[in-house]
Design an enzyme around this catalytic site. Structure first.
Site, mmCIF file in Angstrom:
data_model
loop_
_atom_site.group_PDB
_atom_site.id
_atom_site.type_symbol
_atom_site.label_atom_id
_atom_site.label_comp_id
_atom_site.label_asym_id
_atom_site.label_seq_id
_atom_site.Cartn_x
_atom_site.Cartn_y
_atom_site.Cartn_z
ATOM 1 N N GLY A 53 0.838 -1.183 0.000
ATOM 2 C CA GLY A 53 0.000 0.000 0.000
ATOM 3 C C GLY A 53 0.873 1.232 0.000
ATOM 4 N N GLY A 54 0.229 2.406 0.077
ATOM 5 C CA GLY A 54 0.962 3.646 0.013
ATOM 6 C C GLY A 54 1.910 3.864 1.173
ATOM 7 N N MET A 55 1.659 3.187 2.298
ATOM 8 C CA MET A 55 2.493 3.399 3.485
ATOM 9 C C MET A 55 3.426 2.244 3.789
ATOM 10 S SD MET A 55 1.945 6.413 4.533
ATOM 11 C CE MET A 55 2.680 6.366 6.158
ATOM 12 N N GLY A 56 3.435 1.195 2.957
ATOM 13 C CA GLY A 56 4.369 0.122 3.237
ATOM 14 C C GLY A 56 3.937 -1.223 2.714
ATOM 15 N N VAL A 116 3.001 -5.398 3.762
ATOM 16 C CA VAL A 116 2.635 -6.385 4.778
ATOM 17 C C VAL A 116 3.275 -7.716 4.389
ATOM 18 C CG1 VAL A 116 0.772 -7.614 5.936
ATOM 19 C CG2 VAL A 116 0.464 -5.215 5.297
ATOM 20 N N ASP A 160 -11.160 4.390 8.227
ATOM 21 C CA ASP A 160 -10.990 3.883 6.859
ATOM 22 C C ASP A 160 -11.687 2.537 6.689
ATOM 23 O OD1 ASP A 160 -10.142 3.984 4.214
ATOM 24 O OD2 ASP A 160 -8.213 3.026 4.636
ATOM 25 N N LYS A 187 3.629 -5.582 9.320
ATOM 26 C CA LYS A 187 3.535 -4.407 8.458
ATOM 27 C C LYS A 187 4.833 -3.623 8.562
ATOM 28 C CE LYS A 187 -0.192 -1.947 7.896
ATOM 29 N NZ LYS A 187 -1.308 -0.991 8.118
#
Length: 292
Positions: free
Chosen positions: A22-25, A27, A139, A42
């Site tokens: 995803g945009g933040m990292g 998994v 979210d 994560k």
């Protein structure tokens, strides 16, 4: 150093393979050598380094871990550990082998009303548990709902906030942008208002709408638009529930307790016995689970 399959974190967790990005990292599937079990980890790895303050990313990661670690409920992914290595934060979580609601609905086209009601009942039990602990998810969407056949699990508290976080002002963080997924963000948040329990409930309603329709609800500016939307839907017994959850005015939106009561009634009509919804995380999953 980039993470690879041979990396050992904290002299305990060996990375196996990526599960998603995803945009933040990323998994990862990993193995916990101490407890001899597989876990999900994560790795916080922002994709837009030039636009993000590294310290802000770490604060967000810590907020996510601390928010989720407060929660203990079968409908919420459990956080086990938090590590910092190679200049990155790593959040160790329960590994849930499951399909997302999004993937399931895409595969089937849409889910039947009784499946959606069962998913909604258990998802709402986890959400109300989080709210009772002061945690807002912010979210909720089909891609963050995991389905195992016996469990419904709300994942990714990556933009979660604590309502009573002492680092925030009385109305939430003053500079927090509107974050979330298009189609599942409550109208008042799009208008610049802070996240609330009611906003989470709107996103919950939009997620159930997707389940029975196969598409998120289109933007609607007033109550009449919601009624028109629902009159053309396939929601059946869920129609009144979704009308109440998708109210544009948060003051008129269904509460979590009222939504739980309506879902319990729908399931009983379908012949599924459900226990009272408890906020302490116990006794929530019934033997009448639907196999998907």
């Amino acid at each position: 150093m980039r993470a690879d399959h041979a990396q050992l974190l904290g002299n305990r967790y060996r990375l196996i393979s990526p599960l998603g990005r995803g945009g933040m990292g990323v998994v990862w599937r990993a193995h916990d050598g101490r407890l001899a079990r597989d876990v999900a980890i994560k790795e916080l790895r922002p994709s837009r380094h030039g636009e993000l303050d590294v310290h802000a990313v770490r604060r967000r990661a810590l907020r996510e871990a601390r928010s989720a670690a407060r929660l203990s409920h079968p409908a919420i992914v459990t956080v086990h550990d938090l590590l910092e290595e190679d200049g990155r934060l790593w959040i160790v979580m329960e590994l849930v082998e499951a399909l997302t609601l999004q993937a399931t609905a895409w595969h089937l086209g849409r889910l039947p009303v009784h499946w959606t009601a069962w998913i909604g009942f258990h998802l709402l039990s986890g959400l109300r548990h989080a709210h009772a602990a002061g945690v807002l998810h912010r979210d909720i969407k089909p891609g963050n709902v995991l389905l195992t056949g016996e469990r419904v699990v709300l994942s990714d508290f990556g933009i979660a906030t604590l309502r009573r976080d002492p680092g925030q002002g009385p109305h939430g963080p003053a500079t927090m942008p509107v974050v979330g997924s298009p189609g599942y963000i409550a109208p008042e948040r799009l208008g610049g208002h802070p996240a609330t329990e009611a906003a989470d409930l709107w996103s919950f309603g939009a997620t159930l709408y997707f389940s029975v329709e196969g598409t998120p609800p289109p933007a609607s500016g007033d109550g009449a638009a919601v009624r028109n939307l629902m009159s053309a839907s396939r929601a059946g017994a869920l129609t009144r529930l979704l009308e109440g959850l998708l109210q544009p005015d948060p003051a008129r939106r269904l509460s979590g307790g009222d939504a739980a009561a309506m879902l319990s009634g729908i399931l009983r009509t379908e012949g599924v016995a459900v226990p009272p919804m408890r906020l302490d995380g116990g006794g929530l999953f019934s033997s009448g689970a639907f196999t998907m």
